[in-house]
Design a protein around this motif. Sequence first.
Motif, PDB file in Angstrom:
ATOM      1  N   PRO A  16       0.809  -1.218   0.000  1.00  0.00           N
ATOM      2  CA  PRO A  16       0.000   0.000   0.000  1.00  0.00           C
ATOM      3  C   PRO A  16       0.846   1.275   0.000  1.00  0.00           C
ATOM      4  N   GLY A  17       2.049   1.189   0.589  1.00  0.00           N
ATOM      5  CA  GLY A  17       2.870   2.390   0.716  1.00  0.00           C
ATOM      6  C   GLY A  17       3.649   2.742  -0.526  1.00  0.00           C
ATOM      7  N   GLY A  18       3.805   1.792  -1.432  1.00  0.00           N
ATOM      8  CA  GLY A  18       4.521   2.062  -2.667  1.00  0.00           C
ATOM      9  C   GLY A  18       6.031   2.033  -2.537  1.00  0.00           C
ATOM     10  N   GLY A  19       6.544   1.425  -1.470  1.00  0.00           N
ATOM     11  CA  GLY A  19       7.986   1.345  -1.278  1.00  0.00           C
ATOM     12  C   GLY A  19       8.605   0.209  -2.061  1.00  0.00           C
ATOM     13  N   SER A  20       9.865  -0.031  -1.795  1.00  0.00           N
ATOM     14  CA  SER A  20      10.613  -1.088  -2.468  1.00  0.00           C
ATOM     15  C   SER A  20      10.222  -2.456  -1.908  1.00  0.00           C
ATOM     16  N   PRO A  21      10.219  -3.505  -2.751  1.00  0.00           N
ATOM     17  CA  PRO A  21       9.937  -4.853  -2.242  1.00  0.00           C
ATOM     18  C   PRO A  21      11.131  -5.471  -1.521  1.00  0.00           C
ATOM     19  N   ARG A  22      12.293  -4.847  -1.572  1.00  0.00           N
ATOM     20  CA  ARG A  22      13.496  -5.397  -0.961  1.00  0.00           C
ATOM     21  C   ARG A  22      13.338  -5.678   0.536  1.00  0.00           C
ATOM     22  N   PRO A  23      12.760  -4.768   1.351  1.00  0.00           N
ATOM     23  CA  PRO A  23      12.588  -5.081   2.770  1.00  0.00           C
ATOM     24  C   PRO A  23      11.733  -6.323   3.023  1.00  0.00           C
ATOM     25  N   VAL A  24      10.803  -6.629   2.129  1.00  0.00           N
ATOM     26  CA  VAL A  24       9.987  -7.837   2.284  1.00  0.00           C
ATOM     27  C   VAL A  24      10.878  -9.072   2.152  1.00  0.00           C
ATOM     28  N   LEU A  25      11.800  -9.037   1.209  1.00  0.00           N
ATOM     29  CA  LEU A  25      12.734 -10.155   1.048  1.00  0.00           C
ATOM     30  C   LEU A  25      13.638 -10.294   2.267  1.00  0.00           C
ATOM     31  N   TYR A  26      14.145  -9.171   2.775  1.00  0.00           N
ATOM     32  CA  TYR A  26      14.979  -9.207   3.974  1.00  0.00           C
ATOM     33  C   TYR A  26      14.200  -9.775   5.155  1.00  0.00           C
ATOM     34  N   ALA A  27      12.986  -9.282   5.340  1.00  0.00           N
ATOM     35  CA  ALA A  27      12.172  -9.712   6.477  1.00  0.00           C
ATOM     36  C   ALA A  27      11.810 -11.192   6.382  1.00  0.00           C
ATOM     37  N   THR A  28      11.493 -11.647   5.188  1.00  0.00           N
ATOM     38  CA  THR A  28      11.158 -13.060   4.997  1.00  0.00           C
ATOM     39  C   THR A  28      12.379 -13.938   5.272  1.00  0.00           C
ATOM     40  N   GLY A  29      13.529 -13.520   4.775  1.00  0.00           N
ATOM     41  CA  GLY A  29      14.760 -14.251   5.061  1.00  0.00           C
ATOM     42  C   GLY A  29      15.060 -14.278   6.544  1.00  0.00           C
ATOM     43  N   PHE A  30      14.795 -13.153   7.201  1.00  0.00           N
ATOM     44  CA  PHE A  30      15.035 -13.090   8.640  1.00  0.00           C
ATOM     45  C   PHE A  30      14.087 -14.010   9.395  1.00  0.00           C
ATOM     46  N   LEU A  31      12.849 -14.102   8.951  1.00  0.00           N
ATOM     47  CA  LEU A  31      11.897 -15.002   9.592  1.00  0.00           C
ATOM     48  C   LEU A  31      12.349 -16.458   9.426  1.00  0.00           C
ATOM     49  N   LEU A  32      12.924 -16.784   8.283  1.00  0.00           N
ATOM     50  CA  LEU A  32      13.468 -18.131   8.080  1.00  0.00           C
ATOM     51  C   LEU A  32      14.639 -18.389   9.031  1.00  0.00           C
ATOM     52  N   LEU A  33      15.507 -17.395   9.199  1.00  0.00           N
ATOM     53  CA  LEU A  33      16.608 -17.536  10.164  1.00  0.00           C
ATOM     54  C   LEU A  33      16.073 -17.702  11.577  1.00  0.00           C
ATOM     55  N   ALA A  34      15.029 -16.951  11.922  1.00  0.00           N
ATOM     56  CA  ALA A  34      14.432 -17.065  13.257  1.00  0.00           C
ATOM     57  C   ALA A  34      13.837 -18.448  13.459  1.00  0.00           C
ATOM     58  N   SER A  35      13.242 -19.010  12.418  1.00  0.00           N
ATOM     59  CA  SER A  35      12.684 -20.362  12.514  1.00  0.00           C
ATOM     60  C   SER A  35      13.791 -21.380  12.754  1.00  0.00           C
ATOM     61  N   ALA A  36      14.888 -21.235  12.023  1.00  0.00           N
ATOM     62  CA  ALA A  36      16.035 -22.130  12.233  1.00  0.00           C
ATOM     63  C   ALA A  36      16.599 -21.957  13.635  1.00  0.00           C
ATOM     64  N   GLN A  37      16.642 -20.726  14.103  1.00  0.00           N
ATOM     65  CA  GLN A  37      17.172 -20.436  15.440  1.00  0.00           C
ATOM     66  C   GLN A  37      16.324 -21.105  16.519  1.00  0.00           C
ATOM     67  N   VAL A  38      15.016 -21.010  16.385  1.00  0.00           N
ATOM     68  CA  VAL A  38      14.120 -21.647  17.351  1.00  0.00           C
ATOM     69  C   VAL A  38      14.295 -23.166  17.320  1.00  0.00           C
ATOM     70  N   ALA A  39      14.372 -23.741  16.118  1.00  0.00           N
ATOM     71  CA  ALA A  39      14.539 -25.192  16.000  1.00  0.00           C
ATOM     72  C   ALA A  39      15.859 -25.648  16.618  1.00  0.00           C
ATOM     73  N   LEU A  40      16.920 -24.890  16.382  1.00  0.00           N
ATOM     74  CA  LEU A  40      18.215 -25.246  16.966  1.00  0.00           C
ATOM     75  C   LEU A  40      18.199 -25.100  18.485  1.00  0.00           C
ATOM     76  N   GLY A  41      17.492 -24.104  18.983  1.00  0.00           N
ATOM     77  CA  GLY A  41      17.397 -23.923  20.428  1.00  0.00           C
ATOM     78  C   GLY A  41      16.611 -25.040  21.091  1.00  0.00           C
ATOM     79  N   VAL A  42      15.509 -25.436  20.474  1.00  0.00           N
ATOM     80  CA  VAL A  42      14.699 -26.531  21.018  1.00  0.00           C
ATOM     81  C   VAL A  42      15.492 -27.831  21.013  1.00  0.00           C
ATOM     82  N   ALA A  43      16.308 -28.017  19.960  1.00  0.00           N
ATOM     83  CA  ALA A  43      17.114 -29.238  19.850  1.00  0.00           C
ATOM     84  C   ALA A  43      18.391 -29.166  20.690  1.00  0.00           C
ATOM     85  N   HIS A  44      18.642 -28.043  21.355  1.00  0.00           N
ATOM     86  CA  HIS A  44      19.823 -27.835  22.200  1.00  0.00           C
ATOM     87  C   HIS A  44      21.123 -28.005  21.414  1.00  0.00           C
TER      88      HIS A  44
END
Length: 133
Positions: A69-97
């Motif tokens: 809606p804001g008309g900005g660049s799509p690049r932050p969406v890619l960064y944020a999505t990649g970061f969410l994937l890293l966060a998912s891996a981080q949580v999985a690694l933490g749960v697995a100790h």
Amino acid sequence: MNRPSVAVPGGTFLKTATALQTLTLFFQSVTAGMLQTSSHGYLMHDIGSKVMYAAAMLYVLAAFLAWRPGGGSPRPVLYATGFLLLASAQVALGVAHVSSLHVPLGVVMFALSTLALVRALSPRLLPRPAVRS
């Protein structure tokens, strides 16, 4: 000839979401140290992990709203999505100790989030299109 500039759309919501994510990652590093010295460390780190993951999801939402809606660049969406994937891996690694990967990934995530925050807070200007008369 210098042309006037206009600020790039992005919004306060994206800046706030990036700052919240960075702060939660810093909190996680503090509570990771508390795991070694305090009986409350585990509980604080566990709660912080949930808040950090929610902040990563909020970052995706804020990036999407700044883009579509804001008309900005799509690049932050890619960064944020990649970061969410890293966060998912981080949580999985933490749960697995698997701390041999969990800790370095946390450091990388904090560095990346700090860079994203600096980028979000820095003034970015684009040249304004020339007006024909």
